[in-house]
Design an enzyme around this catalytic site. Structure first.
Site, PDB file in Angstrom:
ATOM      1  N   GLU A 175       0.924  -1.326  -0.139  1.00 13.90           N
ATOM      2  CA  GLU A 175       0.087   0.095   0.007  1.00 13.90           C
ATOM      3  C   GLU A 175       0.701   1.358  -0.005  1.00 13.90           C
ATOM      4  OE1 GLU A 175      -3.452   0.141  -0.115  1.00 13.90           O
ATOM      5  OE2 GLU A 175      -3.418  -1.979  -0.516  1.00 13.90           O
ATOM      6  N   SER A 198     -42.945 -40.141  34.593  1.00 11.31           N
ATOM      7  CA  SER A 198     -42.799 -40.343  35.978  1.00 11.31           C
ATOM      8  C   SER A 198     -41.768 -39.553  36.723  1.00 11.31           C
ATOM      9  CB  SER A 198     -42.206 -41.906  36.111  1.00 11.31           C
ATOM     10  OG  SER A 198     -43.322 -42.662  35.811  1.00 11.31           O
TER      11      SER A 198
END
Length: 895
Positions: A108, A494
């Site tokens: 860059e 149960s």
């Protein structure tokens, strides 16, 4: 002579003229240069004055928050999930490897560390383009200018924008160091695939932390920036490779890498694969619970403000839960039969025998198109061998063998109730070209697998404050986001019975109360015209003690206990404080058999009351929330079990009475002892003596001192003695007596020792209590178990509420999952159960009558039972009643 002079004069004049001309040109050029410089300076000043009013202060970058996703952690710091549109991890400059910085500089801004923020060559190039074409086609922007543009400006290609960008870049260079600018840049920029910042990009593209990437990967990341959507390796490995080559060559030109490093980096393969978040703990259902709560608290800022949530999850327990659910559902689906391959490809077997890299692209893509749910891998069968093994190729191209013991389970699936006979050969199950799921097995190698149709959920709590320590809401969150642990409403069957039995004890019954297990017929408009509950065994057991009815999960005895010995209204009012809502508490006889609806989290909350000795606690999963500025914005304040916080009314004193009437045991000894001076205080003759006084104590006085020291270590005041110590504690409310909780715990310990939960004995522990559960038609299978440290509940069922199949009860379907979880969760943890509270006595009773047994009572009919001391039965011993309901004495088995 005169002519010679004239000639000489002319020559001198001619010589002077060029000199004068040169001087004039120099003056002219100098004037032009000066004028140009003044004009340029004026132009720059004018341009600055023109754009300055709209320029923000460079220092405001520090105040502009970057969008950071919500991150969710376990209580021991493991990353569970990050939630947000942008994936970003902030890093400091010191965290950047040198070659990462070099890669961005090369790609860059080659003179980044030398220029003042502006590349004049780039600006001149932009000027020439503007003059020649009327527009700016290329940038020439430095890293600092790009940072200015991304923070403050747009991407429009105009000269005014470039001017503003240049001035801002210069201002940024004055306000920040080069290192700070580079860190801001790599944290800010977009890298494609929702990755913002170089650290997130390293995770997204390579599945690595930033410190783990190499030079080639750093160059790939730096090459992405000009066009993230085009140059990222997931979008195009070729484009990414071209950009990487450019960056690597620039790094070499600038002297950042040598020829050897360049060659090695160029040879490194470009990997085109998208990686997810680097999660350290799988808990997607909890992450979704947290996301919803955060959204209700903070709105859309949840996804971008950088909040961190610390949950109550324990990573060890959560991992144990994940494994248990997957393993249990795979075992279940094997019992129900093999539904066949995912697909079959019509391909020449000779092609399947070739190396994977030579397979047609279409065939490779077909294999890659399948996902990997529930940790399974996808493979294609290339050959079925005479030894009943099968050759397979995995999605990554690896070849391996599927042995017969990984195939032999595959009975053909007929329907959810029925499976065909076990296969005798691998050819009955597999054929070349079959695309199948496989899973790794503990003994090594692979086994044939299939996606379970059934679902399961697991939740565990800390019983002392109901912190959720693990939660699994289903097999795979990517397949179904419905959280069965917290959002479902299923019949507990149960597994609900212990609450009915607790209500029965509160109503005056005991564990030795005799109840009749015999046919029950009830005319109820809320149920059916006639309701006829049955035992799962189909048998009737006659008169049974309450303990035995729970241990063997007798349905008919439980219904009679509710209807005849407790009362529905009493039971409903008694059970509501456990945390059950109305849908869980039907006002009819089905309440005794868990005929209402509850989630696994509801059941775990209720069971926590038994585990903690009788207190109501409320589940929570968010421990704390840390805000964007690293401040704690929320911390949970759950109610906690605190027996010492309870004030016993019989010990409550009047205000006029002294709070501590107990005489100080050291008062006499210390009467003549003056304390030594504090540091800095003047010494006195009395104080000097104080230092030696203790040594001069008598033997009895020294013994008293030792007793005081012992008391200091053991003194644990309760709220009756020191209420001010408990003022800031949010104490949980007691909803059942400790004696009731202990008796139910003890009965459920027998469920595991010799009842329907007997399989849990494989854990080799004596502190576990639990209860199985199976709803009507075996649509739901449950197991709930606990000790004093942890409560955990498992549910298994189909989302469409169809039956699980023959023999798929709580003891066979849910209990093994719970055992897998407990085996890991309790590994190395010592036994811990509630100690017997005051008010419990042990009485020798008759097994058949439940009455206290005399000295001459037949030995074979004698046992010891626990009672509340004011509930020991007083009765005359009677003869054993003959079982008139069954022709056989065989007790059978219940699940």
């Amino acid at each position: 002579m005169q002519n010679e002079r004239k000639t000489l004069g002319r020559s001198r004049t001619a010589t002077r003229r060029p000199r004068r001309r040169g001087i004039r040109w120099l003056i002219l050029l100098a004037g032009i240069g000066l004028t140009g410089s003044i004009g340029a300076t004026a132009g720059i000043i004018g341009a600055y004055l023109y754009v300055a009013p709209s320029l923000p202060r460079a220092e405001t970058i520090r105040d502009i928050p970057l969008q950071i996703p919500l991150r969710i952690f376990s209580r021991d710091g493991r990353l569970i999930e990050e939630v947000g549109e942008r994936r970003r991890f902030l890093v400091d400059y010191e965290d950047l490897p040198d070659f990462v910085v070099d890669a961005f500089v090369a790609a860059e801004d080659g003179r980044f560390f030398d220029h003042p923020g502006i590349d004049y060559q780039g600006i001149m190039r932009a000027l020439v383009q503007l003059i020649g074409t009327g527009e700016i086609k290329s940038g020439g922007s430095t890293i600092t200018q790009q940072l200015a543009r991304d923070y403050f400006l747009t991407r429009e290609q105009t000269f005014i924008r470039k001017l503003r960008e240049a001035f801002l870049a210069y201002a940024i260079e004055q306000a920040f160091t080069k290192e700070e600018i580079m860190a801001l840049f790599v944290n800010k920029m977009f890298f494609g695939q929702r990755a913002y910042g170089v650290a997130a990009a390293a995770q997204v593209y390579f599945g690595k932390n930033l410190a783990e990437i190499n030079i080639a990967e750093a160059a790939t990341l730096a090459g992405v920036l000009p066009a993230p959507s085009q140059y990222n390796p997931v979008r195009s490995a070729r484009e990414a490779g071209n950009r990487r080559t450019y960056v690597l060559n620039r790094m070499h030109e600038l002297g950042h890498i040598n020829a050897s490093q360049l060659r090695e980096a160029l040879e490194y393969p470009v990997v085109s694969k998208l990686h997810g978040t680097a999660n350290e703990l799988t808990a997607p259902y909890v992450a979704e619970m947290v996301r919803r709560e955060m959204l209700s608290r903070f709105g859309e800022a949840t996804y971008s403000a950088g909040y961190r949530v610390i949950t109550t999850l324990d990573s060890h327990l959560q991992s144990a839960g994940n494994y248990a659910i997957q393993n249990g559902l795979f075992e279940f689906t094997r019992r129900r039969g093999y539904r066949g391959p995912l697909a079959s490809v019509d391909t020449d077997p000779a092609i399947l025998g070739q190396p994977y890299s030579e397979w047609p692209d279409e065939l490779q893509q077909t294999l890659q198109d399948y996902g990997n749910p529930a940790g399974m891998s996808v493979a294609v069968v290339t050959a079925v061998n005479e030894d009943n093994s099968a050759d397979i190729v995995l999605q990554n191209g690896a070849r391996t063998v599927l042995p017969w013991h990984g195939i032999s389970w595959a009975k053909p699936f007929i329907d959810r109730e029925t499976a065909g006979p076990a296969p005798q050969t691998a050819a009955e199950v597999l054929a070349p070209g079959d695309i199948i799921y496989v899973i790794p097995i503990t003994v090594g190698g692979w086994a044939l697998a299939q996606l379970p149709e059934a679902q399961s959920a697991l939740v565990s709590l800390d019983p002392y404050d109901a912190a959720i320590t693990s939660l699994v809401g289903g097999l795979d969150f990517s397949l179904s986001k419905f959280n069965r642990a917290s959002q479902s409403a299923r019949q507990p069957g149960s597994s609900f019975k212990p609450f009915i039995y607790s209500a029965a004890l509160e109503a005056g019954n005991t564990l030795a109360t005799i109840i009749l297990d015999a046919p029950v017929v009830i005319n109820s408009s809320a149920l059916e015209r006639l309701w006829r509950p049955v035992n799962y065994s189909g048998r009737f057991y006659g008169e049974q003690r309450v303990r035995e009815a729970m241990v063997r999960s007798m349905n008919l005895a439980s219904v009679r206990l509710l209807l005849n010995n407790t009362g529905i209204g009493f039971a409903v009012n008694y059970l509501a404080p456990f945390g059950f809502n109305d849908s869980a508490l039907p006002r009819n006889g089905s309440l005794a058999l868990g005929g209402g609806n509850a989630s696994p989290l509801d059941m775990a909350q209720a069971y926590a009351t038994f585990a903690n000795g009788g207190y109501a606690v409320k589940p929570y999963v968010i421990d704390s929330i840390i805000g964007p500025d690293n401040e704690v914005v929320y911390r949970a304040e759950p109610v906690v079990v605190c027996p010492a916080c309870e004030v016993d009314e019989k010990f409550r004193r009047r205000d006029s009475e002294p709070r501590y009437p107990v005489r100080d045991p050291g008062a006499d000894i210390m009467a003549d002892v003056e304390p030594a001076p504090l540091p800095g205080e003047p010494s006195t003759p009395t104080a000097d003596k104080a230092v030696t006084t203790v040594a001069a104590l008598t033997t009895d006085q020294q013994a008293a001192f030792e007793r005081m020291a012992d008391l200091g270590q053991e003194y644990r005041p309760a709220a009756n003695d020191a209420p001010e110590l408990f003022e800031n504690i949010k104490a949980a409310k007691r909803i059942i007596t400790p004696q009731n909780a202990f008796l139910i715990q003890d009965a459920m310990r027998h469920v595991i020792r010799r009842g329907t939960g007997v399989r849990a004995n494989v854990l080799g522990r004596t502190d576990l209590s639990g209860k199985t559960g199976t709803s009507n038609d075996r649509r739901d299978a449950w197991f709930a178990g606990f000790n004093a440290d942890i409560v955990s509940v498992v549910w298994v069922g189909y989302d469409d509420d169809l039956p699980l199949g023959p023999r798929e009860e709580g003891s066979r379907t849910a209990l093994p999952i719970w055992i897998d979880f407990a085996k890991n969760a309790l590994d190395g943890v010592p036994n811990h159960q509630m100690p017997m509270p005051d008010g419990i006595v042990t009485v020798r009773i008759s097994k058949s009558t439940g009455c206290p047994a005399g000295a001459n009572h037949p030995f074979e009919d004698v046992m010891f039972e626990l009672f509340r001391e004011d509930h020991v039965p007083v009765c005359e011993e009677s003869k054993t009643v003959e079982d008139i309901f069954n022709s056989s004495g065989d007790d059978g088995a219940l699940f």
